[in-house]
Design an enzyme around this catalytic site. Sequence first.
Site, PDB file in Angstrom:
ATOM      1  N   CYS A  85       0.863  -1.178   0.000  1.00 30.64           N
ATOM      2  CA  CYS A  85       0.000   0.000   0.000  1.00 30.64           C
ATOM      3  C   CYS A  85       0.898   1.227   0.000  1.00 30.64           C
ATOM      4  CB  CYS A  85      -0.901  -0.010   1.236  1.00 30.64           C
ATOM      5  SG  CYS A  85      -1.915   1.478   1.438  1.00 30.64           S
ATOM      6  N   CYS A 207      -1.510   3.371  -6.943  1.00 29.03           N
ATOM      7  CA  CYS A 207      -2.303   2.671  -5.926  1.00 29.03           C
ATOM      8  C   CYS A 207      -2.504   1.248  -6.414  1.00 29.03           C
ATOM      9  CB  CYS A 207      -3.646   3.364  -5.711  1.00 29.03           C
ATOM     10  SG  CYS A 207      -4.811   2.461  -4.637  1.00 29.03           S
TER      11      CYS A 207
END
Length: 296
Positions: A85, A207
């Site tokens: 992440c 992302c």
Amino acid sequence: MLKHIGARPPMKAFGPIGIFDSGIGGLSVLKALQKELPLERFVYLADSAHAPYGEKSEHFVAQRTHAIAEHLCAHHHIKALVVACNTATAAAIHELRLKHPMLPLVGLEPALKPALALTRTGHIGVMATQGTVSSAKFARLLSSVQSEAHFMTQACNGLAMAIEQSTTPDQTHCAQAQITHLLQTYTQAMGRFGSGPGEIDTLVMGCTHYVFVENALQALVGPEVQLVSTGVPVARQTQRLLMAAGLLNAEASDGVSQPVCLLTTGDLQGLQAAALRWLGLPGEVCQAVPASLHDT
């Protein structure tokens, strides 16, 4: 004050690699890891009850990151941790390294440097969460390369959540419509895409969730635009760290019926649907985590 983890069993080569993300986006990184490291075992944790991290405070994201790392160390005896992440990496990777000095750690950052090697027009787009683009870590990364190309950065609020919701059966149709709308809105806001002078010819997916809408994104920006993600570089860095630490698994683990274990703090059916859809894994490999991990 940070405290080091107390006594824990020595890490073994046959131990699993831990991976976590705010939700199902990090499954794209898991897929790359499985391809690069086929003999390894993996434990993936989706913190879907708190997704997306990109729209939470840095303090909150750091708290969740530390809680999940400790859970994976204590209950699954991981030999390495991949923070799959960008937002969690920006918020907590430095403190994680201090708190777990013996644990090989791999974080994510938007692939700006790989994009530099690909662009021909010198114009690069970056799509990421608000948490990532607002972080000091991203500012330092951008500052280190912005003299070499023109970067157009776009915070994509709501996109990671829509992708997350697209795996939930009763929200799939609505979420897909929202994904289409958001992709159109954000790509239009970035400017012209293509291979001509002044056009964006390279687009960084900053992302992990965005990889799962890569085809739709490619259709919007055109076939001449190169899309860049971080899965393969992260998998190779994980391999290098394990090799350096003497923790690379050199042979298949006999008697291990589930080389992959998927955990979630959120909707179990959503994770099962994502695992089947994107990794071809059966629902049996998915589990809900203990309630004690639901709150920081």
